[in-house]
Write a protein that holds these residues in place. Structure first.
Motif, mmCIF file in Angstrom:
data_model
loop_
_atom_site.group_PDB
_atom_site.id
_atom_site.type_symbol
_atom_site.label_atom_id
_atom_site.label_comp_id
_atom_site.label_asym_id
_atom_site.label_seq_id
_atom_site.Cartn_x
_atom_site.Cartn_y
_atom_site.Cartn_z
ATOM 1 N N ARG A 65 0.830 -1.207 0.000
ATOM 2 C CA ARG A 65 0.000 0.000 0.000
ATOM 3 C C ARG A 65 0.864 1.256 0.000
ATOM 4 O O ARG A 65 0.526 2.260 -0.627
ATOM 5 N N LEU A 66 1.986 1.213 0.714
ATOM 6 C CA LEU A 66 2.926 2.336 0.699
ATOM 7 C C LEU A 66 3.420 2.596 -0.721
ATOM 8 O O LEU A 66 3.412 3.740 -1.198
ATOM 9 N N ASP A 67 3.860 1.537 -1.398
ATOM 10 C CA ASP A 67 4.409 1.695 -2.742
ATOM 11 C C ASP A 67 3.373 2.286 -3.695
ATOM 12 O O ASP A 67 3.689 3.166 -4.512
ATOM 13 N N THR A 68 2.158 1.814 -3.598
ATOM 14 C CA THR A 68 1.090 2.331 -4.463
ATOM 15 C C THR A 68 0.847 3.809 -4.203
ATOM 16 O O THR A 68 0.758 4.626 -5.131
ATOM 17 N N PHE A 69 0.763 4.177 -2.923
ATOM 18 C CA PHE A 69 0.510 5.572 -2.553
ATOM 19 C C PHE A 69 1.633 6.484 -3.024
ATOM 20 O O PHE A 69 1.397 7.540 -3.633
ATOM 21 N N MET A 70 2.885 6.095 -2.765
ATOM 22 C CA MET A 70 4.011 6.956 -3.101
ATOM 23 C C MET A 70 4.160 7.113 -4.619
ATOM 24 O O MET A 70 4.492 8.193 -5.112
ATOM 25 N N MET A 71 3.894 6.071 -5.373
ATOM 26 C CA MET A 71 3.956 6.170 -6.826
ATOM 27 C C MET A 71 2.866 7.093 -7.356
ATOM 28 O O MET A 71 3.093 7.871 -8.284
ATOM 29 N N LEU A 118 7.674 22.847 0.793
ATOM 30 C CA LEU A 118 8.203 21.486 0.879
ATOM 31 C C LEU A 118 7.988 20.906 2.269
ATOM 32 O O LEU A 118 7.543 19.755 2.420
ATOM 33 N N GLU A 119 8.300 21.691 3.292
ATOM 34 C CA GLU A 119 8.148 21.213 4.665
ATOM 35 C C GLU A 119 6.699 20.915 4.981
ATOM 36 O O GLU A 119 6.381 19.933 5.658
ATOM 37 N N SER A 120 5.801 21.743 4.497
ATOM 38 C CA SER A 120 4.371 21.528 4.714
ATOM 39 C C SER A 120 3.897 20.246 4.030
ATOM 40 O O SER A 120 3.143 19.452 4.610
ATOM 41 N N GLU A 121 4.344 20.014 2.807
ATOM 42 C CA GLU A 121 3.910 18.837 2.064
ATOM 43 C C GLU A 121 4.504 17.550 2.644
ATOM 44 O O GLU A 121 3.855 16.506 2.654
ATOM 45 N N LEU A 122 5.747 17.615 3.124
ATOM 46 C CA LEU A 122 6.345 16.443 3.760
ATOM 47 C C LEU A 122 5.576 16.073 5.025
ATOM 48 O O LEU A 122 5.323 14.887 5.295
ATOM 49 N N LEU A 123 5.208 17.074 5.813
ATOM 50 C CA LEU A 123 4.412 16.817 7.016
ATOM 51 C C LEU A 123 3.068 16.205 6.636
ATOM 52 O O LEU A 123 2.623 15.219 7.236
ATOM 53 N N LYS A 124 2.418 16.786 5.652
ATOM 54 C CA LYS A 124 1.115 16.291 5.207
ATOM 55 C C LYS A 124 1.216 14.831 4.762
ATOM 56 O O LYS A 124 0.358 14.006 5.104
ATOM 57 N N THR A 125 2.269 14.499 4.025
ATOM 58 C CA THR A 125 2.449 13.127 3.544
ATOM 59 C C THR A 125 2.650 12.163 4.702
ATOM 60 O O THR A 125 2.069 11.070 4.730
ATOM 61 N N ARG A 126 3.486 12.553 5.667
ATOM 62 C CA ARG A 126 3.702 11.678 6.832
ATOM 63 C C ARG A 126 2.407 11.429 7.577
ATOM 64 O O ARG A 126 2.117 10.290 7.983
ATOM 65 N N LEU A 127 1.613 12.457 7.778
ATOM 66 C CA LEU A 127 0.357 12.299 8.503
ATOM 67 C C LEU A 127 -0.627 11.431 7.720
ATOM 68 O O LEU A 127 -1.372 10.638 8.315
ATOM 69 N N GLN A 128 -0.626 11.548 6.400
ATOM 70 C CA GLN A 128 -1.480 10.686 5.584
ATOM 71 C C GLN A 128 -1.079 9.224 5.731
ATOM 72 O O GLN A 128 -1.933 8.346 5.882
ATOM 73 N N LEU A 129 0.219 8.964 5.694
ATOM 74 C CA LEU A 129 0.705 7.591 5.827
ATOM 75 C C LEU A 129 0.415 7.036 7.217
ATOM 76 O O LEU A 129 0.034 5.867 7.366
ATOM 77 N N ARG A 130 0.576 7.865 8.217
ATOM 78 C CA ARG A 130 0.266 7.404 9.569
ATOM 79 C C ARG A 130 -1.206 7.041 9.684
ATOM 80 O O ARG A 130 -1.554 6.001 10.264
ATOM 81 N N MET A 132 -3.219 6.105 7.291
ATOM 82 C CA MET A 132 -3.426 4.875 6.540
ATOM 83 C C MET A 132 -3.018 3.657 7.366
ATOM 84 O O MET A 132 -3.713 2.641 7.396
ATOM 85 N N GLY A 133 -1.894 3.768 8.033
ATOM 86 C CA GLY A 133 -1.406 2.651 8.829
ATOM 87 C C GLY A 133 -2.272 2.364 10.031
ATOM 88 O O GLY A 133 -2.509 1.198 10.378
ATOM 89 N N ASP A 138 -1.183 -1.773 9.524
ATOM 90 C CA ASP A 138 -0.179 -2.433 8.696
ATOM 91 C C ASP A 138 1.045 -1.567 8.417
ATOM 92 O O ASP A 138 1.936 -1.976 7.680
ATOM 93 N N MET A 139 1.102 -0.358 8.975
ATOM 94 C CA MET A 139 2.299 0.468 8.841
ATOM 95 C C MET A 139 2.395 1.442 10.007
ATOM 96 O O MET A 139 1.383 1.963 10.467
ATOM 97 N N ILE A 140 3.626 1.626 10.498
ATOM 98 C CA ILE A 140 3.915 2.599 11.542
ATOM 99 C C ILE A 140 4.985 3.522 10.981
ATOM 100 O O ILE A 140 6.087 3.072 10.650
ATOM 101 N N VAL A 141 4.668 4.802 10.838
ATOM 102 C CA VAL A 141 5.568 5.752 10.190
ATOM 103 C C VAL A 141 6.120 6.716 11.231
ATOM 104 O O VAL A 141 5.374 7.469 11.852
ATOM 105 N N PHE A 142 7.437 6.686 11.429
ATOM 106 C CA PHE A 142 8.067 7.513 12.456
ATOM 107 C C PHE A 142 8.517 8.869 11.936
ATOM 108 O O PHE A 142 8.446 9.861 12.657
ATOM 109 N N SER A 143 9.014 8.928 10.724
ATOM 110 C CA SER A 143 9.511 10.194 10.192
ATOM 111 C C SER A 143 9.532 10.150 8.676
ATOM 112 O O SER A 143 9.620 9.077 8.067
ATOM 113 N N PHE A 144 9.457 11.322 8.070
ATOM 114 C CA PHE A 144 9.594 11.481 6.627
ATOM 115 C C PHE A 144 10.204 12.851 6.405
ATOM 116 O O PHE A 144 9.506 13.859 6.316
#
Length: 376
Positions: A65-71, A118-130, A132-133, A138-144
């Motif tokens: 699911r991570l790979d699909t989302f990031m692509m 960039l910093e705003s979008e990286l934060l947004k992406t990490r929170l989205q992944l968290r 999802m997990g 099925d996923m624990i995201v500590f940092s991005f």
């Protein structure tokens, strides 16, 4: 109590030094878990300091699911470390599928973004992944974040480090923060494990924050997406640091004035009395109630340590030019930097902020009774 250890070194070092120093202090923590923060990375990551690095734990399905989302977003893998572990973990360590550290190329459409965007979008992406997990477990995201790796796990710190083979050269770094977590306030949850991190700011704490509820409510009222989660009361210390620097525009020396302001009688005699009165009034809901020893790291790779007024959690700073360590106990410092001048070791008191800057040449001291550097 738990135990803290941090190191800043001109020469990249293995995170095993921090975990072994933690083991020297094992009587002060219960072995319930470990959190590790690595910054100013060496090895293969040194050539890609601007590439965001994703750190986390994934099931096989979570990784798909991570790979699909990031692509779909447009991130392309640049380099990765996949830690696949034996089928049977050591006693006390949960069975996991994959520990992942992966550096990415930014999506092409991000090329025109400013640093703030960039910093705003990286934060947004990490929170989205968290999110999802958490929805699928099925996923624990500590940092991005660029130039940062974080790993956390339940179990004895040194046992976990050996199990994950953290002595590998790809994980050498110039800034390391580690905490042996004692689970005293909440159910075991890796998002409650120190250190905590947000947009370049990290901190870890030995103690407890009984003023957690009003602090959390104040931070939530700021309507900043990153001020969320709060599986641990100590996460607010990281967010207050971020708020101090990014929202108030104040130097780290002012951080202490927010979390542990001076008594009114001392403020009246302070060179920045008018400013400190206003700061204490407007940020009164961010005042902590300890005991707490806090170690933090800034975006420029500076490390600092502060204590609250109760001064009931140990902390010491020492080292030599090129290598300094921050430790809960002197025995941890002795292990990591045995060739230092021990007469220069410093144990901060409740008015002090101890800082080792990015040049790693000396220990600097700020005292709350001194003028604030950005104001005088």
């Amino acid at each position: 109590m738990c135990r803290l250890f941090a190191m800043t070194s001109e020469t990249p070092v293995s995170p095993m030094i921090a975990l072994e120093a933690m083991d020297v202090m094992r009587e002060g923590h219960d072995g319930s878990g470990v959190g590790l923060f690595l910054r100013d990375l060496a090895g293969p990551f040194e050539e890609m300091k601007d590439a965001p690095i994703l750190s986390g734990i994934f099931s096989e399905e979570g990784l798909r699911r991570l790979d699909t989302f990031m692509m779909e977003v447009g991130f392309m893998t640049k380099y990765k470390i996949t830690i696949k572990v034996p089928k049977t973990p050591p006693p006390g360590v949960p069975k996991r599928d994959i520990y992942l550290i992966r550096a990415y190329e930014y999506p092409e459409e991000w090329d025109s973004y400013s640093q703030a965007e960039l910093e705003s979008e990286l934060l947004k992406t990490r929170l989205q992944l968290r999110a999802m997990g958490e929805a699928h477990q099925d996923m624990i995201v500590f940092s991005f974040w660029p130039n940062v790796i974080m790993l956390k796990e339940i179990g004895d710190p040194l046992t976990v480090a050996r199990y994950l083979k953290l002595d590998r050269k790809e994980l050498h770094a110039r800034v390391i923060m580690a905490q042996g977590r004692q689970n005293t306030n909440y159910a075991i949850n890796l998002y409650a494990c120190h250190p905590f991190f947000i947009q370049g700011y990290a901190s870890m704490t030995n103690g407890e924050c009984t003023a957690f509820t009003p602090i959390r409510e104040f931070l939530l009222s700021r309507n900043f997406p990153g001020y969320t989660g709060y599986q641990s009361d100590s996460e607010v210390f990281t967010h207050i640091l971020h708020y101090t620097r990014t929202r108030l525009g104040l130097d780290v020396s002012a951080y202490k004035h927010i979390i542990t302001p001076l008594q009114d009688s001392d403020i009246n005699n302070h060179p920045n009395a008018a400013f400190l009165k206003q700061l204490k009034h407007s940020c009164r809901r961010l005042i902590i109630d300890g005991p707490n020893c806090i170690i933090g790291c800034l975006p420029d790779h500076s490390l600092f340590m502060v204590q609250d007024r109760k001064k009931l959690r140990p902390g010491v700073v020492g080292g030599r030019p090129g290598r300094y360590a921050f430790s809960s106990e002197i025995c941890g410092l002795d292990y990591a930097v045995p060739d230092r001048d021990k007469s220069k070791d410093f144990q901060p008191m409740h008015l002090d902020t101890v800082i080792v800057g990015p040049d790693r040449q000396e220990v600097s001291l700020c005292n709350q009774m001194q003028p604030l550097p950005l104001l005088h």
